[in-house]
Design a protein around this motif. Sequence first.
Motif, PDB file in Angstrom:
ATOM      1  N   GLN A  10       0.832  -1.210   0.000  1.00 13.05           N
ATOM      2  CA  GLN A  10       0.000   0.000   0.000  1.00 13.05           C
ATOM      3  C   GLN A  10       0.861   1.252   0.000  1.00 13.05           C
ATOM      4  N   LEU A  11       1.954   1.207   0.755  1.00 18.47           N
ATOM      5  CA  LEU A  11       2.874   2.344   0.814  1.00 18.47           C
ATOM      6  C   LEU A  11       3.484   2.614  -0.548  1.00 18.47           C
ATOM      7  N   ALA A  12       3.948   1.544  -1.209  1.00 21.00           N
ATOM      8  CA  ALA A  12       4.554   1.693  -2.540  1.00 21.00           C
ATOM      9  C   ALA A  12       3.543   2.228  -3.551  1.00 21.00           C
ATOM     10  N   ALA A  13       2.318   1.721  -3.487  1.00 23.56           N
ATOM     11  CA  ALA A  13       1.274   2.191  -4.410  1.00 23.56           C
ATOM     12  C   ALA A  13       0.961   3.665  -4.165  1.00 23.56           C
ATOM     13  N   GLY A  14       0.936   4.060  -2.888  1.00 23.32           N
ATOM     14  CA  GLY A  14       0.677   5.463  -2.570  1.00 23.32           C
ATOM     15  C   GLY A  14       1.772   6.379  -3.079  1.00 23.32           C
ATOM     16  N   ILE A  15       3.032   5.939  -2.941  1.00 20.10           N
ATOM     17  CA  ILE A  15       4.168   6.739  -3.426  1.00 20.10           C
ATOM     18  C   ILE A  15       4.092   6.904  -4.939  1.00 20.10           C
ATOM     19  N   VAL A  16       3.861   5.798  -5.655  1.00 22.14           N
ATOM     20  CA  VAL A  16       3.822   5.843  -7.120  1.00 22.14           C
ATOM     21  C   VAL A  16       2.679   6.733  -7.602  1.00 22.14           C
ATOM     22  N   SER A  17       1.493   6.576  -6.991  1.00 23.09           N
ATOM     23  CA  SER A  17       0.346   7.378  -7.436  1.00 23.09           C
ATOM     24  C   SER A  17       0.570   8.862  -7.162  1.00 23.09           C
TER      25      SER A  17
END
Length: 319
Positions: free
Chosen positions: A157-164
């Motif tokens: 979730q953290l990685a997805a939030g950073i990318v978005s």
Amino acid sequence: MSEIAGLVLPFFGLIFIGFAVARITRQPLEALGWLNTFIIYVTLPALFFQLLARTPFEELTEWSFIFGSVFSTFLIFMMMFAGSLLVAGNIAESTVKGLAAAYGNIGYMGPGLAVLAFGEKAAVPVALIFCFENVMHFTIAPMMMALGGGDRRSWPQLAAGIVSRIVLHPFIIATALGVLAAYFEWSPPLPLDRLLGYLANAAAPCALFAMGVTLALRPLRRIPVEIVPISLLKLVVHPLLCYVMLSLMGDFSEVWLFSAVLLAALPTATNVFVIAQQYGVWVERTSATILVTTCASIMTVTGLLYMIRAGILPLDLFP
């Protein structure tokens, strides 16, 4: 010196006007919402796109320039982060302090001041620095907060939030579209080009006015003891380190080199307050840091521009 004063005083004057109007009218901070939306989603993206699209594509791939400027910012972050961690032992708090020392106001203040000081060609290095530095900041903040226990999301979730957050940022989207337009040598039709021009001209006045309003509505309650090292790192050490780093990395044009140094000399970004508020860490002291560094930058930025215009700073330290 009168030329520098004529350059800097109107610029900081817009911040002061925003500050004074906010104090007089007493509108709530929420009233600034649509103006911030206009700046972030419309005017500054229009400025970045228009100027990047007109730039020869080969100028947009100066990787040594990008590395030198961004790495100098990272080093400043690490200096403050490590020093704070040794003293306070708190990862989340040290992260916010590190961002306060390294994350300059390159979004609201950067484009307007650089273009005013060095001409339209300065928008290209400004846009590149903005994109790559924000990628770094948007990555560092949530990762360090997760390590410090302030972000409870799972790593996917953290990685997805950073990318978005990176790929959906309007400045970064506008920069990517501008780079594509430059690569394919595409020019917008005249009516669209005129519209982009009108919007781009509104970017600096609106951004600086909004910044003054924001400073006025975040009262100065508590000045942190860390304000001295943060201010010195942000306003003095950061531009000096950027200047040395880029001199080591290669030979760049005067506009590119000094635009990067100027951006490094800007005060703490208001985004640092947003990050502090998001995680509930060092919030009031972050607000005070932004106000103090912004006021101090009137003198430091003026001094830097004087040294540049007077030829005190050579174009290359290591010819």
